[in-house]
Design a protein around this motif. Structure first.
Motif, PDB file in Angstrom:
ATOM      1  N   ARG A   1      28.946 -42.550   7.091  1.00 50.92           N
ATOM      2  CA  ARG A   1      29.536 -41.039   7.376  1.00 50.92           C
ATOM      3  C   ARG A   1      28.492 -40.040   7.611  1.00 50.92           C
ATOM      4  NH1 ARG A   1      34.523 -40.952   2.945  1.00 50.92           N
ATOM      5  NH2 ARG A   1      35.649 -42.815   3.510  1.00 50.92           N
ATOM      6  N   CYS A   2      27.260 -40.518   7.870  1.00 47.61           N
ATOM      7  CA  CYS A   2      26.296 -39.383   7.809  1.00 47.61           C
ATOM      8  C   CYS A   2      26.089 -39.039   9.317  1.00 47.61           C
ATOM      9  CB  CYS A   2      24.807 -40.009   7.246  1.00 47.61           C
ATOM     10  SG  CYS A   2      23.677 -38.938   7.295  1.00 47.61           S
ATOM     11  N   GLY A   3      25.284 -40.186  10.221  1.00 50.87           N
ATOM     12  CA  GLY A   3      25.219 -39.889  11.419  1.00 50.87           C
ATOM     13  C   GLY A   3      23.711 -39.274  11.777  1.00 50.87           C
ATOM     14  N   ARG A   4      22.899 -39.056  10.857  1.00 48.64           N
ATOM     15  CA  ARG A   4      21.553 -38.522  11.098  1.00 48.64           C
ATOM     16  C   ARG A   4      20.758 -39.712  11.449  1.00 48.64           C
ATOM     17  NH1 ARG A   4      22.909 -35.504   6.541  1.00 48.64           N
ATOM     18  NH2 ARG A   4      22.323 -33.319   6.718  1.00 48.64           N
ATOM     19  N   ARG A   5      19.585 -39.505  12.387  1.00 47.59           N
ATOM     20  CA  ARG A   5      18.772 -40.725  13.051  1.00 47.59           C
ATOM     21  C   ARG A   5      17.504 -40.266  12.656  1.00 47.59           C
ATOM     22  NH1 ARG A   5      17.311 -42.061  19.094  1.00 47.59           N
ATOM     23  NH2 ARG A   5      17.074 -44.573  18.850  1.00 47.59           N
ATOM     24  N   GLU A   6      16.791 -41.033  12.542  1.00 43.08           N
ATOM     25  CA  GLU A   6      15.062 -40.959  12.521  1.00 43.08           C
ATOM     26  C   GLU A   6      14.352 -40.204  13.810  1.00 43.08           C
ATOM     27  OE1 GLU A   6      13.729 -44.346   9.580  1.00 43.08           O
ATOM     28  OE2 GLU A   6      13.703 -44.800  11.954  1.00 43.08           O
TER      29      GLU A   6
ATOM     30  N   ARG B   1      11.098 -40.257  13.701  1.00 40.31           N
ATOM     31  CA  ARG B   1       9.728 -41.049  13.990  1.00 40.31           C
ATOM     32  C   ARG B   1      10.150 -42.439  13.142  1.00 40.31           C
ATOM     33  NH1 ARG B   1       8.709 -37.467  10.072  1.00 40.31           N
ATOM     34  NH2 ARG B   1       7.979 -38.546   8.015  1.00 40.31           N
ATOM     35  N   ARG B   2       9.283 -43.223  13.402  1.00 40.42           N
ATOM     36  CA  ARG B   2       9.349 -44.754  12.532  1.00 40.42           C
ATOM     37  C   ARG B   2       9.068 -44.518  11.058  1.00 40.42           C
ATOM     38  NH1 ARG B   2       6.690 -49.906  15.032  1.00 40.42           N
ATOM     39  NH2 ARG B   2       8.191 -50.770  13.668  1.00 40.42           N
ATOM     40  N   HIS B   3      10.183 -45.270  10.400  1.00 43.02           N
ATOM     41  CA  HIS B   3       9.793 -45.300   8.969  1.00 43.02           C
ATOM     42  C   HIS B   3      10.060 -44.053   8.430  1.00 43.02           C
ATOM     43  CE1 HIS B   3       8.848 -49.326   9.644  1.00 43.02           C
ATOM     44  NE2 HIS B   3       7.708 -49.312  10.367  1.00 43.02           N
ATOM     45  N   GLU B   4      10.979 -42.993   9.119  1.00 42.54           N
ATOM     46  CA  GLU B   4      11.135 -41.499   8.421  1.00 42.54           C
ATOM     47  C   GLU B   4      11.866 -41.755   7.296  1.00 42.54           C
ATOM     48  OE1 GLU B   4      13.318 -37.702   9.690  1.00 42.54           O
ATOM     49  OE2 GLU B   4      12.569 -38.924  11.268  1.00 42.54           O
ATOM     50  N   PHE B   5      13.143 -42.663   7.159  1.00 44.11           N
ATOM     51  CA  PHE B   5      13.761 -42.578   6.135  1.00 44.11           C
ATOM     52  C   PHE B   5      13.572 -43.470   5.117  1.00 44.11           C
ATOM     53  CE2 PHE B   5      17.601 -41.359   9.122  1.00 44.11           C
ATOM     54  CZ  PHE B   5      17.145 -39.985   9.059  1.00 44.11           C
TER      55      PHE B   5
ATOM     56  N   ALA C   1      18.347 -51.493   4.296  1.00 38.81           N
ATOM     57  CA  ALA C   1      19.249 -50.248   4.338  1.00 38.81           C
ATOM     58  C   ALA C   1      18.183 -48.913   4.464  1.00 38.81           C
ATOM     59  CB  ALA C   1      20.380 -50.111   3.342  1.00 38.81           C
ATOM     60  N   SER C   2      18.342 -47.972   5.519  1.00 38.62           N
ATOM     61  CA  SER C   2      17.750 -46.702   5.350  1.00 38.62           C
ATOM     62  C   SER C   2      18.419 -45.465   5.259  1.00 38.62           C
ATOM     63  CB  SER C   2      17.131 -46.688   6.780  1.00 38.62           C
ATOM     64  OG  SER C   2      16.267 -47.779   7.217  1.00 38.62           O
ATOM     65  N   TYR C   3      18.225 -44.675   4.469  1.00 40.50           N
ATOM     66  CA  TYR C   3      19.174 -43.492   4.052  1.00 40.50           C
ATOM     67  C   TYR C   3      18.012 -42.245   4.007  1.00 40.50           C
ATOM     68  CZ  TYR C   3      21.773 -47.088   1.826  1.00 40.50           C
ATOM     69  OH  TYR C   3      22.276 -48.366   1.529  1.00 40.50           O
ATOM     70  N   CYS C   4      18.565 -41.032   4.592  1.00 38.38           N
ATOM     71  CA  CYS C   4      18.022 -39.929   4.891  1.00 38.38           C
ATOM     72  C   CYS C   4      17.798 -39.001   3.743  1.00 38.38           C
ATOM     73  CB  CYS C   4      19.042 -38.831   5.988  1.00 38.38           C
ATOM     74  SG  CYS C   4      20.556 -38.507   5.436  1.00 38.38           S
TER      75      CYS C   4
ATOM     76  N   CYS D   1      23.038 -39.593   0.069  1.00 34.42           N
ATOM     77  CA  CYS D   1      23.430 -40.726   1.226  1.00 34.42           C
ATOM     78  C   CYS D   1      23.387 -42.078   0.539  1.00 34.42           C
ATOM     79  CB  CYS D   1      22.940 -40.626   2.445  1.00 34.42           C
ATOM     80  SG  CYS D   1      23.505 -39.400   3.390  1.00 34.42           S
ATOM     81  N   GLN D   2      22.200 -42.494  -0.206  1.00 36.85           N
ATOM     82  CA  GLN D   2      22.037 -43.691  -0.855  1.00 36.85           C
ATOM     83  C   GLN D   2      22.975 -43.808  -1.990  1.00 36.85           C
ATOM     84  OE1 GLN D   2      18.027 -44.380  -2.054  1.00 36.85           O
ATOM     85  NE2 GLN D   2      18.133 -46.721  -2.371  1.00 36.85           N
TER      86      GLN D   2
END
Length: 357
Positions: free
Chosen positions: A300-305, A307-311, A320-323, A327-328
């Motif tokens: 339910r977030c929708g944010r995108r990196e 740059r690479r390996h930002e989250f 799994a990646s989290y902003c 969210c995590q």
């Protein structure tokens, strides 16, 4: 000397009274005050077919439209009012009306996104609507790739005390979004989260609790962090009950931008799959730097990196990646706990097979 005689049965004021025909026609006497003339003109219509609505001052109509925009449940409410008549269509774009637009009035759905919707949000933001600045700032920063203008709009909304914009800027500071790793500023992110939490924003309150528990950007204080997390859980449960009983407190409208971004990236992913694009390409074949950027794994977030390996990634499975920590934590309770357990089981099984061979 004898005084002049008066005629019997005639009052002195009757000599100056207008005839009955003039009174019936609504004409004002020469000695009538201006207010009486105006009332008589409104009643009589001065012989034209104009409506009383056309004679209302613009200030009154602007007040009506402003209150409509402030209580609108969707952008369609403002659009429907503008299509009512020519006068509403002209006054609906007045800055006094657009600046009062509610969060739901500027919550454009992905399916209704167009140049006209973009111009509408730009007009609302230029008029001073903090909700429009937040919504358009998020869309520009994460979806359209306009980092500078998106951050400027978010800063404008945050400067006006908009709690979701303050939390959005905190996430940007935590990740250094739009820049490099050196642009991360955990202390600034905690300060923005504290301000948003003080204004009653539940995600910021949850994020602040995790930061205090982990000692990230602030002095570690595990008991205070747990208290903030319990407070955030109670507020979330209370807002959920109000939402189910029809008492909307604006939380659903704040999630509109997340729903928009989720639908935006789902659409781009579907277009890329249909056209056979490689990872890191858009559906129209344009590259975003040739990098495989990930979305936040919270559905339910929708944010995108940017740059690479930002989250930040799950320290157990790494899939799994989290902003943000908030969210995590939410995704762990809703979905990732089972997924991560399966990943750990598969990793253990693969390690055992490798030892056996």
């Amino acid at each position: 000397m004898r005084s002049p005689r008066r005629r019997r049965g005639v009052h002195p004021a009757a000599a100056t009274a207008p005839p009955c025909s003039a009174m019936a026609s609504g004409a004002a006497s020469p000695r009538s005050p201006p207010a009486a003339k105006k009332r008589a003109a409104v009643v009589a219509g001065d012989g034209d077919d104009s409506d009383v609505f056309d004679r209302l001052p613009d200030d009154i109509v602007l007040v009506v439209l402003s209150r409509l925009a402030a209580n609108a449940a969707s952008p369609a409410d403002v659009a429907s009012a503008a299509l009512t008549c020519r006068r509403f269509r002209e006054l609906a774009t007045h800055p006094a009306v657009l600046s009062r637009a509610s969060a739901a009035a500027v919550a454009v759905r992905w399916g209704a996104w167009s140049e006209a919707a973009h111009r509408f949000l730009l007009r609302c933001a230029a008029a001073g609507s903090l909700h429009a600045c937040y919504f358009l700032g998020m869309v520009r920063f994460y979806c359209l790739g306009s980092r500078a203008t998106g951050a400027a709009l978010l800063g404008r909304a945050a400067g006006g005390g908009h709690a979701p914009a303050l939390y959005a800027l905190a996430v940007v500071q935590f990740n250094g979004s739009g820049g490099g790793k050196a642009d991360k500023d955990a202390r600034a992110g905690v300060a923005l989260c504290a301000r948003a939490a003080w204004l009653g924003h539940t995600p910021a309150l949850r994020e602040l609790g995790h930061c205090l528990q982990d000692g990230y950007g602030a002095r570690r204080d595990a008991p205070a962090g747990r208290r903030l997390l319990l407070h955030a859980a109670a507020r979330e449960h209370l807002s959920w009950k109000k939402h189910n009983h029809g008492h909307h407190d604006g939380s659903a409208a704040e999630d509109a931008v997340s729903r928009f971004m989720v639908a935006w990236w789902d659409s781009h992913r579907a277009k890329a799959a249909a056209r056979g694009c490689l990872p890191g390409e858009h559906g129209d074949g344009e590259h975003d730097g040739g990098e495989d950027l990930r979305l936040c794994s919270h559905a339910r977030c929708g944010r995108r990196e940017t740059r690479r390996h930002e989250f930040r990634r799950c320290s157990v499975c790494g899939a799994a990646s989290y902003c943000s920590r908030a969210c995590q934590a939410l995704d762990w309770k809703r979905a990732h706990r089972a997924q991560c357990a399966a990943a750990r089981w598969l990793a253990a099984a693969a390690a055992a097979d490798g030892v056996a061979h």
